[in-house]
Design an enzyme around this catalytic site. Structure first.
Site, PDB file in Angstrom:
ATOM      1  N   ARG A  74      42.413  36.624  32.315  1.00 43.93           N
ATOM      2  CA  ARG A  74      42.407  38.035  32.728  1.00 43.93           C
ATOM      3  C   ARG A  74      41.185  38.749  32.149  1.00 43.93           C
ATOM      4  O   ARG A  74      40.813  39.825  32.616  1.00 43.93           O
ATOM      5  CB  ARG A  74      43.658  38.774  32.236  1.00 43.93           C
ATOM      6  CG  ARG A  74      45.022  38.282  32.698  1.00 43.93           C
ATOM      7  CD  ARG A  74      45.113  38.100  34.181  1.00 43.93           C
ATOM      8  NE  ARG A  74      44.824  36.728  34.524  1.00 43.93           N
ATOM      9  CZ  ARG A  74      44.563  36.298  35.757  1.00 43.93           C
ATOM     10  NH1 ARG A  74      44.559  37.158  36.751  1.00 43.93           N
ATOM     11  NH2 ARG A  74      44.308  35.029  35.998  1.00 43.93           N
ATOM     12  N   ASP A 119      50.070  33.650  49.917  1.00 41.45           N
ATOM     13  CA  ASP A 119      49.338  33.791  48.662  1.00 41.45           C
ATOM     14  C   ASP A 119      50.212  33.313  47.506  1.00 41.45           C
ATOM     15  O   ASP A 119      51.442  33.313  47.602  1.00 41.45           O
ATOM     16  CB  ASP A 119      48.965  35.271  48.475  1.00 41.45           C
ATOM     17  CG  ASP A 119      48.013  35.484  47.316  1.00 41.45           C
ATOM     18  OD1 ASP A 119      47.386  34.506  46.868  1.00 41.45           O
ATOM     19  OD2 ASP A 119      47.893  36.635  46.864  1.00 41.45           O
ATOM     20  N   GLU A 120      49.592  32.908  46.393  1.00 42.42           N
ATOM     21  CA  GLU A 120      50.320  32.479  45.179  1.00 42.42           C
ATOM     22  C   GLU A 120      51.364  31.402  45.516  1.00 42.42           C
ATOM     23  O   GLU A 120      52.508  31.455  45.081  1.00 42.42           O
ATOM     24  CB  GLU A 120      51.000  33.680  44.504  1.00 42.42           C
ATOM     25  CG  GLU A 120      50.088  34.846  44.205  1.00 42.42           C
ATOM     26  CD  GLU A 120      49.127  34.589  43.052  1.00 42.42           C
ATOM     27  OE1 GLU A 120      49.072  33.441  42.583  1.00 42.42           O
ATOM     28  OE2 GLU A 120      48.438  35.518  42.627  1.00 42.42           O
ATOM     29  N   GLN A 162      48.178  28.318  37.447  1.00 42.26           N
ATOM     30  CA  GLN A 162      48.721  29.651  37.197  1.00 42.26           C
ATOM     31  C   GLN A 162      50.187  29.758  37.621  1.00 42.26           C
ATOM     32  O   GLN A 162      50.689  30.848  37.874  1.00 42.26           O
ATOM     33  CB  GLN A 162      47.887  30.706  37.926  1.00 42.26           C
ATOM     34  CG  GLN A 162      46.447  30.782  37.434  1.00 42.26           C
ATOM     35  CD  GLN A 162      45.650  31.882  38.099  1.00 42.26           C
ATOM     36  OE1 GLN A 162      45.875  33.069  37.856  1.00 42.26           O
ATOM     37  NE2 GLN A 162      44.713  31.500  38.947  1.00 42.26           N
ATOM     38  N   LYS A 220      40.075  35.169  45.703  1.00 43.66           N
ATOM     39  CA  LYS A 220      41.183  34.717  46.547  1.00 43.66           C
ATOM     40  C   LYS A 220      41.610  35.770  47.564  1.00 43.66           C
ATOM     41  O   LYS A 220      41.765  35.480  48.753  1.00 43.66           O
ATOM     42  CB  LYS A 220      42.354  34.329  45.636  1.00 43.66           C
ATOM     43  CG  LYS A 220      43.664  34.065  46.321  1.00 43.66           C
ATOM     44  CD  LYS A 220      44.671  33.510  45.324  1.00 43.66           C
ATOM     45  CE  LYS A 220      44.970  34.483  44.197  1.00 43.66           C
ATOM     46  NZ  LYS A 220      45.777  35.629  44.617  1.00 43.66           N
ATOM     47  N   THR A 221      41.816  37.011  47.094  1.00 41.43           N
ATOM     48  CA  THR A 221      42.253  38.072  48.007  1.00 41.43           C
ATOM     49  C   THR A 221      41.190  38.345  49.066  1.00 41.43           C
ATOM     50  O   THR A 221      41.503  38.603  50.236  1.00 41.43           O
ATOM     51  CB  THR A 221      42.563  39.354  47.216  1.00 41.43           C
ATOM     52  OG1 THR A 221      43.550  39.071  46.224  1.00 41.43           O
ATOM     53  CG2 THR A 221      43.082  40.444  48.136  1.00 41.43           C
TER      54      THR A 221
END
Length: 723
Positions: A598, A218-219, A249, A35-36
């Site tokens: 994670r 983002d997010e 998430q 994503k980043t």
């Protein structure tokens, strides 16, 4: 870097997201899907297409994520001039620039949770309310909810139509009055004031829309209503909004995050292009299989898969233990074994649902001499010596900050008592002054004796002297304040406690020095802003070579080779607050999903059959989530165990030793309690039975008490009675 070279490094779905130019874009990015990388590559691609970096704004949720994004963009040669920050940092910047339009003073203080607590307690007191009937924390939470919905005190007052609402309205109004008098804004104010400013001031909104012609968020699943309205107002004119996130998430409902924002993106922006990033570059197939099966139980989500790109083997192991000390000791031993295999400590993390669960782990890690760090960063800034020094710095920036001023006026002790302060406050109120301004006129306060006037005057002179030195780098200023305020001397010669305080302050000054080096124009106001917006995740130090202990919430955005998730018990994960609420239960499942994803190579999940909760040694029930990890991962259903483990992955299922009935055991005897039955507990009071799990001598009854608490109690020790 040439655009073709950049695009060649991306998957087809990533490339589609990166090369989308104008118009709304929704990127559904599963965990570990790059994503980043997509966001930073998109920034670089926009710049290469001719968009000025000055016209790009990228927003994320933590300082750590923003810094990583800035570094990655810089590596692509595309960061110069682009604004990359958190929502709150962007809002602070806007409010400092448009303070007049927002109706505030530009030198405002940002009130952290401690400052807010003191302020709300004062508001409740000033409204002549009993804090036992109107707990300040509850009132503050209600006010925060209103602010997230962009309902200010005046608007709420007009709609208050019952006793509690009218009382809350009084407290809300008083709380805001205190903040205004002290030139302070709380975290919710930062968002609310900017969102309302953009919606009501066409000039400001137009300037910012022209400045930020491309908005990347983002997010997006973690945005609350205020952030949603703010983003929509910024992008409404040009429609160039790129929202990246994952409904699976969304784990911050308790602080206002609204999953509906991302689920309804296509309704808000009908022309939106939707791209799914399903390839996972982080985790092994075993972990992704369990995660995918788990999260598929949720209804409020966007359909997508987790596709493993790693071909190496990993495993998922689930184990049970007698109690939490045994669980903690076993985790410490397993970590020790990993370290013996040359695994680096920084590649290991242990997650838990609530902070209190770290105690047993810490004790076990100390016994086994395993290096660890508890990632609870905001607690560093809650230490007394740190708060004292920061209070001095806050007053230098904002002398109207009465909360900070009252903290330091007699710290260290300089003979200024409560009576003196109260008389100075009365003088200030009578003259329409701030307390700080009254201190500068101490010689005019007739109610004070000469000695008290002298002490207040000396303190005011000290602060004025320091205020004249506050320009430039922060670290040297902090050192001067620490020395000249008398704080440093007060800790010297006071034993180990004083030495610890000196070391903590030294750590703070080192952090300030690091800030001075990282920014082109360091300023005290900017530094204090960064600290105020500091989060637990920001405190994680990957370079520390220590295993990380943290809550599942703090784990968001991180990744580790080996992950342990402990305490998979009904009432812990899912947390007791999720009982009977489908939305809460789905959020708890998402939280577990975040913890699972994670892990890069190996995942270890555990639960204890007995756990001490608030001083009571209780029989637990295995989390229902353990039964949702897929057909290859099922809790054993055999009879009574001492300890058992089961695994899948590279080696298939492991052998299990004896058994515990994790499902209710059939019995011919009628159950002593039934769902809905009214019962009384000598400590928790009246409540209604949620469920009864018959385990013979170890039977468990779950009760929802009138206090709002839900407890799973070991029947033989609960001593429940029927009213």
């Amino acid at each position: 870097m040439q655009n073709n070279t950049l695009l060649d490094q991306l998957t087809p779905s990533q490339r589609k997201a990166v090369t989308h130019h104008e118009g709304p874009l929704l990127v559904l990015a599963g965990p570990g899907s790059g994503k980043t990388r997509v966001i930073t590559s998109r920034i670089a691609t926009l710049v290469e297409s001719g968009v000025r970096p000055y016209n790009i704004c990228a927003i994320t949720f933590t300082n750590k994520a923003a810094e990583e994004m800035r570094q990655r963009a810089a590596a692509l040669g595309a960061s110069g001039g682009a604004h990359i920050s958190t929502f709150h940092s962007l809002c602070v910047r806007i409010l400092r620039r448009y303070a007049d339009a927002a109706g505030i003073e530009p030198g405002f203080s940002i009130y952290d949770s401690g400052d807010q607590s003191r302020c709300i307690k004062q508001a409740v007191k000033d409204c002549h309310l009993d804090s036992s009937n109107f707990p300040p924390a509850r009132m503050l939470n209600a006010i925060s909810t209103l602010k997230n919905k962009l309902i200010d005190a005046e608007s709420f007052q007009g709609d208050a139509d019952d006793f509690f609402s009218k009382t809350l309205s009084q407290v809300y109004t008083k709380y805001q009055q205190l903040l205004t008098e002290r030139n302070g804004l709380d975290f919710d104010d930062l968002l609310m004031k900017v969102a309302l400013l953009l919606e009501t001031d066409t000039h400001v909104c137009g300037e910012l829309a022209d400045r930020f012609k491309f908005l990347l968020i983002d997010e997006y699943q973690d945005t609350n209503h205020a952030q949603y309205r703010l983003a929509k107002a910024l992008a409404l004119r040009h429609g160039n909004i790129c929202a990246t996130g994952d409904p699976d998430q969304s784990i911050y409902r308790w602080r206002g995050a609204d999953i509906r924002n991302i689920l309804a993106f296509e309704k808000d922006w009908p022309e939106a292009v939707v791209v799914k990033l399903e390839e996972n570059f982080r985790s092994t197939a075993a972990i992704l299989k369990a995660a995918d099966t788990l999260i598929s139980r949720n209804e409020n989500r966007k359909d997508k898969r987790l596709v493993a790109t790693r071909t190496d083997k990993g495993k998922v192991v689930v184990e049970s233990y007698e109690d939490e000390p045994q669980e903690a000791d076993a985790v410490a031993r397993q970590v020790e074994a990993l370290l013996d295999k040359n695994v680096r400590p920084s590649e290991i993390a242990i997650f838990y649902r609530v902070n209190a669960m770290s105690r047993a782990l810490e004790e076990a890690f100390v016994r086994h001499r395993v290096p660890y760090q508890v990632v609870r960063g905001v607690e560093f800034y809650n230490r007394k010596e740190i708060r004292d020094l920061l209070a001095y710095l806050k007053v230098l920036v904002n002398p109207a900050d009465e909360v900070a001023l009252l903290r330091i006026i007699n710290t260290p002790t300089r003979g200024i008592g409560k009576v003196t302060v109260d008389r100075a406050k009365a003088f200030a109120i009578d003259r329409g002054l701030t307390l700080y301004e009254a201190l500068k006129r101490a010689d005019q306060i007739a109610a004070l004796g000469n000695a008290a006037k002298t002490k207040l005057g000396a303190f005011a002179c000290l602060m004025e002297k320091l205020r004249r030195q506050m320009e430039g780098k922060v670290a040297p200023l902090a050192e001067r304040v620490f020395a000249e305020s008398g704080l440093e001397k007060s800790f010297q010669g006071t034993g180990q406690e004083g030495q610890d305080a000196l070391e903590n302050v030294s750590e703070l000054i080192n952090a300030a020095a690091s800030y001075d080096q990282q920014v082109e124009e360091p300023s005290l106001i900017d530094y204090l802003q960064q600290i105020a917006l500091f989060s637990d995740t920001d405190a994680y130090e990957a370079s520390s070579e220590r295993a990380a202990l943290m809550t599942l919430h703090a784990a968001k955005g991180l990744e580790f080779e080996h992950v342990f998730v402990i305490g998979l018990e009904d009432g812990l994960l899912p947390h007791e607050r999720g009982t009977g609420d489908s939305d809460e239960l789905e959020e708890e499942r998402r939280l577990f999903f975040v913890g699972v994803t994670r892990a890069k190579t190996n995942l270890y999940i555990s639960y204890a059959r007995y756990r001490t909760v608030r001083g009571q040694f209780l029989r637990t029930v295995a989390s229902p989530f353990l039964f949702e990890l897929g057909p290859d991962v099922r809790p054993p259903e055999e009879e009574e165990p001492q300890s058992e483990s089961f695994a899948f992955g590279s080696g298939g299922r492991s052998t299990r030793s004896s058994t515990v009935p994790l499902h209710p055991t059939p019995t011919k005897e009628p159950a002593p309690f039934s769902a809905g039955q009214l019962v009384r507990h000598k400590t928790f009071g009246l409540g209604r039975v949620v469920k009864f799990v018959d385990m013979g001598a170890n039977s468990v009854v779950t009760v929802n008490f009138n206090s709002g608490q839900t407890k799973s109690l070991l029947l033989q020790y609960a001593h429940l009675t029927v009213p």
